[in-house]
Motif scaffolding. Structure first.
Motif, PDB file in Angstrom:
ATOM      1  N   VAL A  13      -8.736 -89.644 -85.751  1.00  0.00           N
ATOM      2  CA  VAL A  13      -9.473 -89.018 -86.675  1.00  0.00           C
ATOM      3  C   VAL A  13     -10.896 -89.443 -86.793  1.00  0.00           C
ATOM      4  O   VAL A  13     -11.278 -90.509 -86.815  1.00  0.00           O
ATOM      5  N   CYS A  14     -11.680 -88.535 -86.430  1.00  0.00           N
ATOM      6  CA  CYS A  14     -13.187 -88.626 -86.491  1.00  0.00           C
ATOM      7  C   CYS A  14     -13.705 -89.300 -87.714  1.00  0.00           C
ATOM      8  O   CYS A  14     -13.153 -88.861 -88.677  1.00  0.00           O
ATOM      9  N   ALA A  15     -14.964 -89.693 -87.869  1.00  0.00           N
ATOM     10  CA  ALA A  15     -15.785 -90.138 -89.047  1.00  0.00           C
ATOM     11  C   ALA A  15     -15.923 -89.033 -90.088  1.00  0.00           C
ATOM     12  O   ALA A  15     -15.781 -89.236 -91.091  1.00  0.00           O
ATOM     13  N   GLU A  16     -16.541 -87.979 -89.413  1.00  0.00           N
ATOM     14  CA  GLU A  16     -16.679 -86.804 -90.258  1.00  0.00           C
ATOM     15  C   GLU A  16     -15.616 -86.377 -90.904  1.00  0.00           C
ATOM     16  O   GLU A  16     -15.619 -86.067 -92.337  1.00  0.00           O
ATOM     17  N   ARG A  17     -14.350 -86.105 -90.408  1.00  0.00           N
ATOM     18  CA  ARG A  17     -13.129 -85.542 -91.005  1.00  0.00           C
ATOM     19  C   ARG A  17     -12.609 -86.581 -92.040  1.00  0.00           C
ATOM     20  O   ARG A  17     -12.273 -86.242 -93.020  1.00  0.00           O
ATOM     21  N   THR A  18     -12.723 -88.039 -91.676  1.00  0.00           N
ATOM     22  CA  THR A  18     -12.384 -88.918 -92.709  1.00  0.00           C
ATOM     23  C   THR A  18     -13.319 -89.093 -93.973  1.00  0.00           C
ATOM     24  O   THR A  18     -12.718 -88.918 -94.910  1.00  0.00           O
ATOM     25  N   PRO A  77     -21.204 -83.448 -83.892  1.00  0.00           N
ATOM     26  CA  PRO A  77     -19.758 -83.477 -84.225  1.00  0.00           C
ATOM     27  C   PRO A  77     -18.931 -82.673 -83.072  1.00  0.00           C
ATOM     28  O   PRO A  77     -19.341 -81.975 -82.395  1.00  0.00           O
ATOM     29  N   CYS A  78     -17.628 -83.155 -83.207  1.00  0.00           N
ATOM     30  CA  CYS A  78     -16.913 -82.300 -81.695  1.00  0.00           C
ATOM     31  C   CYS A  78     -16.410 -81.067 -82.475  1.00  0.00           C
ATOM     32  O   CYS A  78     -16.604 -80.652 -83.579  1.00  0.00           O
ATOM     33  N   GLY A  79     -15.620 -80.543 -81.642  1.00  0.00           N
ATOM     34  CA  GLY A  79     -15.282 -79.109 -82.069  1.00  0.00           C
ATOM     35  C   GLY A  79     -14.498 -79.168 -83.206  1.00  0.00           C
ATOM     36  O   GLY A  79     -14.412 -78.334 -84.509  1.00  0.00           O
ATOM     37  N   ALA A  80     -13.348 -80.133 -83.558  1.00  0.00           N
ATOM     38  CA  ALA A  80     -12.548 -80.116 -84.546  1.00  0.00           C
ATOM     39  C   ALA A  80     -13.455 -80.343 -85.858  1.00  0.00           C
ATOM     40  O   ALA A  80     -13.200 -79.902 -87.005  1.00  0.00           O
ATOM     41  N   CYS A  81     -14.213 -81.240 -85.806  1.00  0.00           N
ATOM     42  CA  CYS A  81     -15.190 -81.619 -86.856  1.00  0.00           C
ATOM     43  C   CYS A  81     -15.975 -80.447 -87.594  1.00  0.00           C
ATOM     44  O   CYS A  81     -16.213 -80.263 -88.669  1.00  0.00           O
ATOM     45  N   ARG A  82     -16.494 -79.824 -86.336  1.00  0.00           N
ATOM     46  CA  ARG A  82     -17.525 -78.381 -86.722  1.00  0.00           C
ATOM     47  C   ARG A  82     -16.432 -77.289 -87.534  1.00  0.00           C
ATOM     48  O   ARG A  82     -17.198 -76.926 -88.416  1.00  0.00           O
TER      49      ARG A  82
HETATM   50 ZN   LIG Z   1     -15.076 -85.047 -84.641  1.00  0.00          ZN
END
Ligand SMILES: [Zn+2]
Length: 103
Positions: free
Chosen positions: A54-59, A88-93
């Motif tokens: 899990v990326c920082a943005e989503r966390t 941000p990666c695609g999932a975070c975007r």
């Molecule tokens: Zn991400």
């Protein structure tokens, strides 16, 4: 830079120091500023099964939602690359767009 933005960036950097990233060795921190002035942080949390990372943005967004925050004013994201930006990666975007539209 306003005091609120300075605090957002400071907490973002503190969150980066808590990243769990033994595989990539690429610590990332994030901090979201809620509409009511709270700052909620996140860091990347990796897993040997890459898809569970899990990326920082989503966390940060997930923590904020759990704590009852649904309106956001800003997000800060930091990593260890000096003098360069990382997005941000695609999932975070996708997650950032969803909270922008729906919450
Ligand atoms: Zn991400």
């Amino acid at each position: 830079m306003t005091d609120q933005v300075k605090e957002l960036v400071s907490k973002c950097l503190q969150a980066r120091d808590k990243a769990y990233c033994p595989y990539s060795r690429f610590p990332v921190g994030a901090a979201v500023l809620t509409a009511d002035g709270a700052i909620i942080t996140g860091c990347n949390v990796e897993n040997a099964s890459y898809g569970l990372t899990v990326c920082a943005e989503r966390t940060a967004i997930q923590r904020a939602v759990v704590e009852g925050h649904t309106q956001f004013s800003a997000i800060a994201v930091t990593c260890d690359i000096k003098d360069r930006f990382v997005g941000p990666c695609g999932a975070c975007r996708q997650v950032l767009m969803e909270v922008r539209r729906c919450l």
